[in-house]
Motif scaffolding. Structure first.
Motif, short mmCIF file in Angstrom:
data_model
loop_
_atom_site.label_atom_id
_atom_site.label_comp_id
_atom_site.label_asym_id
_atom_site.label_seq_id
_atom_site.Cartn_x
_atom_site.Cartn_y
_atom_site.Cartn_z
N GLY A 52 0.86 -27.12 -8.74
CA GLY A 52 1.62 -26.75 -7.49
C GLY A 52 1.09 -25.44 -6.69
N THR A 53 -0.15 -25.11 -6.54
CA THR A 53 -0.53 -24.27 -5.76
C THR A 53 -1.32 -24.81 -4.61
OG1 THR A 53 -0.61 -22.72 -7.49
CG2 THR A 53 -2.05 -22.07 -5.53
N ALA A 54 -1.02 -24.28 -3.57
CA ALA A 54 -1.78 -24.77 -2.23
C ALA A 54 -3.02 -24.14 -2.00
CB ALA A 54 -0.81 -24.90 -0.88
N LEU A 55 -4.03 -24.92 -1.17
CA LEU A 55 -5.33 -24.13 -1.06
C LEU A 55 -5.36 -24.07 0.40
CD1 LEU A 55 -7.22 -26.39 -3.48
CD2 LEU A 55 -6.29 -24.34 -4.05
N LEU A 56 -5.44 -22.71 1.05
CA LEU A 56 -5.50 -22.64 2.47
C LEU A 56 -6.98 -22.39 2.56
CD1 LEU A 56 -4.67 -22.38 5.37
CD2 LEU A 56 -4.02 -20.00 4.71
N MET A 112 -2.16 -30.85 -0.99
CA MET A 112 -2.05 -29.30 -1.32
C MET A 112 -3.46 -28.64 -0.51
SD MET A 112 0.37 -28.27 -3.41
CE MET A 112 1.80 -28.70 -4.08
N LEU A 113 -4.39 -29.31 -0.17
CA LEU A 113 -5.38 -28.73 0.76
C LEU A 113 -4.87 -28.60 2.03
CD1 LEU A 113 -8.10 -27.74 0.42
CD2 LEU A 113 -9.02 -30.05 0.80
N LEU A 114 -5.02 -27.26 2.49
CA LEU A 114 -4.23 -26.93 3.79
C LEU A 114 -5.56 -26.45 4.60
CD1 LEU A 114 -1.27 -24.80 2.47
CD2 LEU A 114 -1.61 -27.35 2.68
N ILE A 115 -5.24 -26.82 5.99
CA ILE A 115 -6.11 -26.41 7.17
C ILE A 115 -5.30 -25.55 8.33
CG2 ILE A 115 -7.71 -27.22 8.89
CD1 ILE A 115 -8.71 -27.96 6.23
N PRO A 116 -6.30 -24.18 8.55
CA PRO A 116 -5.57 -23.52 9.44
C PRO A 116 -6.03 -24.03 11.09
CG PRO A 116 -7.55 -22.34 8.95
CD PRO A 116 -7.45 -23.87 8.24
N ILE A 123 -9.56 -25.89 15.48
CA ILE A 123 -9.66 -25.59 14.05
C ILE A 123 -10.68 -24.36 14.02
CG2 ILE A 123 -10.20 -26.19 11.80
CD1 ILE A 123 -9.43 -29.07 12.61
N PRO A 124 -10.24 -23.38 13.38
CA PRO A 124 -11.18 -22.02 13.53
C PRO A 124 -12.33 -21.96 12.18
CG PRO A 124 -8.95 -21.41 12.64
CD PRO A 124 -8.93 -22.59 12.94
N LEU A 125 -12.80 -23.23 11.67
CA LEU A 125 -13.66 -23.11 10.81
C LEU A 125 -14.83 -23.97 11.14
CD1 LEU A 125 -11.26 -25.07 8.16
CD2 LEU A 125 -11.54 -22.76 8.10
N ARG A 126 -16.00 -23.46 10.36
CA ARG A 126 -17.29 -24.00 10.62
C ARG A 126 -17.33 -25.52 10.80
NH1 ARG A 126 -18.20 -20.34 6.97
NH2 ARG A 126 -18.79 -21.90 5.38
N ARG A 127 -18.20 -26.09 11.52
CA ARG A 127 -18.06 -27.53 11.49
C ARG A 127 -16.84 -28.20 11.85
NH1 ARG A 127 -22.36 -30.55 7.73
NH2 ARG A 127 -21.10 -29.41 6.19
N ALA A 128 -16.13 -27.72 12.43
CA ALA A 128 -14.69 -28.43 12.66
C ALA A 128 -14.85 -29.39 13.85
CB ALA A 128 -13.62 -27.70 12.69
N PRO A 129 -14.28 -30.40 13.54
CA PRO A 129 -14.27 -31.49 14.80
C PRO A 129 -13.40 -31.33 15.88
CG PRO A 129 -12.92 -32.62 13.07
CD PRO A 129 -13.53 -31.12 12.26
N ASP A 130 -13.46 -31.78 16.85
CA ASP A 130 -12.54 -31.55 18.06
C ASP A 130 -11.41 -32.60 18.01
OD1 ASP A 130 -11.28 -31.36 20.35
OD2 ASP A 130 -12.78 -32.10 21.67
N VAL A 131 -10.14 -32.06 17.46
CA VAL A 131 -9.05 -32.92 17.25
C VAL A 131 -7.85 -32.51 18.11
CG1 VAL A 131 -9.61 -33.21 14.81
CG2 VAL A 131 -8.03 -31.20 15.37
N GLN A 132 -8.10 -31.76 19.16
CA GLN A 132 -7.30 -31.50 20.25
C GLN A 132 -6.24 -32.48 20.67
OE1 GLN A 132 -9.75 -28.55 22.60
NE2 GLN A 132 -7.93 -27.41 22.53
N VAL A 147 -0.46 -24.20 10.31
CA VAL A 147 -1.10 -24.75 9.12
C VAL A 147 -0.69 -26.15 8.83
CG1 VAL A 147 -1.73 -24.33 6.69
CG2 VAL A 147 -1.62 -22.52 8.16
N THR A 148 -1.29 -27.06 8.52
CA THR A 148 -1.04 -28.43 7.91
C THR A 148 -2.04 -28.71 7.15
OG1 THR A 148 -0.17 -30.48 8.87
CG2 THR A 148 -2.07 -29.59 9.78
N SER A 149 -1.63 -29.83 6.37
CA SER A 149 -2.56 -30.41 5.31
C SER A 149 -3.55 -31.11 5.91
CB SER A 149 -1.63 -31.25 4.27
OG SER A 149 -1.49 -32.46 4.92
#
Length: 381
Positions: A52-56, A112-116, A123-132, A147-149
């Motif tokens: 039950g622990t989410a991973l950001l 439980m796997l979350l994305i900022p 998405i402020p992560l390396r190699r993130a796609p354009d999902v706008q 944040v969403t999953s």
């Protein structure tokens, strides 16, 4: 006062953070959240998620996708839960509810796997796609970081691609483009039934109850019904229907209204394709499949007679899958029809063509293989 749900977590320096929490399934923000990146082993991530622990996620975006796939593999290796001795499902209804419970547990762990996200849907992560664009279509303009999953994000991306591609509808000689959260008409047998059923005499007006993507309203308009009123309670569905009818150059024949079931007045033809299975939906798109206590079906039947013109017909498009699952009986359906002051004037049937109907590995294969979709022609008694 801002009452939007917030997700809270602390970083390695024990500094508190928070962000807007988005969940199209209306899930509450997770209580326990830890930061995770490329160094986290899949086994550790799986254990945390199951507890039950989410991973950001803070690492490379593509590695987050790899981790999600690793979680799926671990879930696939788990034997299905059979319950305690003597509690194995011995009826189709019990098997269905157990299947739904297992699906829900799987979705819970994978969620439980979350994305900022930044406020502009980047998405402020390396190699993130354009999902706008995908996020804009589902969420609308952003106002703050959130944040969403990752699982929800992949659903948004898939919906965006389907929206661009569309679904070919032979009866329309065109495509239907479904918006996020609106049921896609991938199963064509119910559309063919509406395209083939004989229209009542002088059917110059039709009501399409629960229009969704607008596909049945479009079929009726293309068949020559001069005016169709399509109703829905969902703003997304109405926007989707308007988009499709405009693409098909049928919007001048169709009036879209946000109402619960019936518009005012009567019509010689009233059509409804309600959700087919009486069960609780767990996500927006499932509202087109699952109808708790058959509420929409019973509401349509109860109100149909009052909205039919003299000698008019109501077309109820319904699969009998719920009957094969033991969730509703044919006798119950016929009783609701009779109690509503209606009679069955005729029925057209179609067998399913979708892949699950022939997939012997599907837990509900026996019911799916026996399924028949029918167009019930109903008239006032």
């Amino acid at each position: 006062m801002n009452t939007a749900p917030r997700l809270h977590w602390t970083d390695a320096d024990h500094t508190a953070h928070e962000a807007l929490w988005r969940s199209e399934a209306a899930l509450a923000p997770h209580k326990r959240v830890v930061l995770a990146d490329d160094r986290m082993p899949a086994d550790r991530a799986y254990k945390l998620a199951c507890e039950g622990t989410a991973l950001l996620w803070q690492g490379d975006f593509q590695n987050a996708r790899h981790l999600l796939q690793a979680l799926m593999r671990r879930l696939d290796r788990q034997p299905p839960r059979r319950g305690k001795p003597g509690q194995q499902p011995d009826t189709p209804a019990q098997a269905f509810h157990q299947h739904r419970q297992q699906q829900g547990q799987r979705a819970h762990i994978l969620g439980m796997l979350l994305i900022p996200f930044n406020a502009d849907h980047t998405i402020p992560l390396r190699r993130a796609p354009d999902v706008q664009q995908a996020c804009l279509e589902a969420y609308g303009p952003g106002t703050e970081a959130y944040v969403t999953s990752l699982r929800e994000l992949l659903g948004l991306i898939g919906a965006h691609e389907w929206r661009k591609k569309g679904v070919e509808i032979p009866a329309l000689k065109g495509r239907i483009h479904t918006h996020y959260g609106v049921f896609s008409p991938l199963r064509g047998e119910y559309i063919d039934l509406v395209a083939q059923a004989p229209l009542p005499p002088q059917a110059d007006l039709a009501f399409d109850i629960g229009t969704g993507s607008g596909v049945l309203a479009a079929v009726l308009a293309q068949r020559g019904v001069a005016r169709v009123i399509g109703t829905d309670q969902s703003d997304r569905a109405l926007a989707c229907a308007r988009d499709n009818l405009t693409r098909l150059k049928l919007i001048q024949q169709v009036d879209l209204q946000k109402v619960d079931l019936f518009p005012a007045g009567q019509a010689p033809l009233v059509v409804c394709n309600p959700p087919w299975v009486p069960a609780r939906p767990t996500s927006p798109v499932e509202y087109a499949v699952y109808d708790p206590d058959s509420a929409m079906l019973r509401g349509f039947l109860a109100g149909l007679k009052a909205h039919l013109s003299p000698d008019g017909e109501g077309w109820l498009i319904l699969s009998d899958l719920a009957e094969h699952l033991g969730l509703r009986t044919r006798e119950q359906l016929l009783q609701w029809i009779s109690e509503a002051g209606l009679v069955v004037a005729g029925r057209l049937d179609a067998r399913p063509k979708h892949p699950k109907a022939s997939d012997a590995t599907d837990p509900l294969h026996r019911a799916r293989a026996a399924e028949v979709t029918s167009l019930w022609r109903l008239a006032a008694a």
